[in-house]
Write a protein that holds these residues in place. Structure first.
Motif: not given
Length: 350
Positions: A239-251, A270-271
């Motif tokens: 797996g990856v070390a860091v994930s970033v959600d820049a969208l603001g979506r549950e999926d 993401g908000l």
């Protein structure tokens, strides 16, 4: 002075002449050189931010020169070129004194709590705690985004997630903040996979440093996370070390958390309109960290400015459109339908 003003939410703003601001005792008035057009400005104009009082002037990403300073300002001088975080702390509370002004309970935000930078001049309160001196020889296009999208991404990756060279990062969403995160991760020396539903956005992500891309169209979070992990099968097979959600979506949050290796870190930028459901069992079992990023304090800017100064980080490469102040109302309206990943800035000299 000239300013973009709206008196009703979602009604087209107007360019008007309004009274110039007075100088706060501990603050400054800045002659705005350039200012950003950010999707947060559109959210506020649409009535989604409870801090907005009408009439209002938007704008929170800026660079300019100090026009006047209050008598309590000791660290900055008239004429100095500066930028500022979009979250400004009081400078006195325990969070500000520990270098965490971005969570100050008494924070101010130009363009939200008071008139912003879509104007010839803007007020910044508690200047000694919030201003950042910037070099005169760097273009305004390199400075404007440092107040919001780049600051939020840098704080999330470098400070909250403690990203280091050689690690792997998955960025979900390749808009302004997502592209900023990709550029910052590459400047730090990490390897990036970019995720989006738009092939055009993914191509732009590759141009800005993503080593791998994944089109998320039609994929469940489980399918998406598996494809993301597969991109790093040699570097990080678990797996990856860091994930970033820049969208603001549950999926996308679910896919980000599912893609993480043990002890991985998920950065939420993401908000969301409602609290998401997340896989708490996976978070506990793999000892994952779920981290928020809300801007960045002035105290944290030196490392990011060093990356900009030596050319490893080039925020100006995100700028795709430069307009004059008279074009700002149309730009505000376009934010509601635009899916572009570039950055528009307003040049006050036009």
């Amino acid at each position: 002075m000239r300013a973009i003003v709206y008196e009703e939410f979602s009604v087209l703003p107007q360019l008007r002449d309004i009274e110039s601001p007075s100088t706060p005792t501990a603050g400054v008035v800045i002659d705005v050189e350039a200012t950003g057009v950010c999707r947060s400005d559109h959210h506020a104009w649409s009535g989604h931010d409870s801090t907005i009082s009408l009439p209002h002037v938007p704008g929170h990403e800026l660079v300019g020169h100090i026009a006047s300073a209050g008598p309590e300002v000791t660290d900055f001088r008239v004429g100095q070129r500066v930028t500022v975080p979009f979250v400004c702390g009081c400078g006195r509370c325990r969070w500000c004194l520990s270098g965490n002004a971005q969570v100050c309970p008494n924070q101010t935000q130009p363009g939200f709590t008071h008139f912003g930078s879509w104007a010839d001049q803007v007020v910044i309160h508690n200047a000694d705690a919030n201003l950042i001196a910037v070099p005169d020889d760097l273009p305004a296009s390199a400075m404007v985004g440092l107040g919001c999208r780049f600051a939020t991404a840098f704080h999330g990756l470098r400070v909250r997630a403690n990203l280091n060279a050689g690690e792997t990062v998955a960025v979900f969403g390749c808009g302004g903040v997502g592209l900023s995160a990709i550029m910052i991760a590459r400047a730090i020396g990490a390897q990036v996979v970019a995720v989006d539903v738009s092939d055009a956005a993914l191509e732009r992500a590759r141009q800005h440093g993503a080593a791998h891309t994944v089109n998320a169209s039609g994929k469940s979070p489980t399918q998406l996370s598996a494809e993301v992990v597969a991109q790093f099968s040699e570097e990080c097979p678990d797996g990856v070390a860091v994930s970033v959600d820049a969208l603001g979506r549950e999926d996308t949050i679910a896919a980000g958390i599912a893609s993480l290796a043990p002890l991985g870190r998920h950065v939420q930028i993401g908000l969301l309109s409602a609290p998401p459901v997340i896989d708490v069992g996976r978070v506990i079992g793999l000892e994952l960290s779920v981290l928020g990023s809300h801007g960045m304090a002035a105290a944290e800017y030196p490392e990011m400015l060093d990356l900009v100064g030596d050319g490893r980080l080039r925020p100006q490469d995100l700028v795709t459109n430069v307009i004059g102040l008279e074009d700002a109302p149309a730009a505000m309206e376009m934010l509601g339908s635009s899916t572009g990943s570039g950055m528009t800035i307003i040049d006050l000299s036009r």
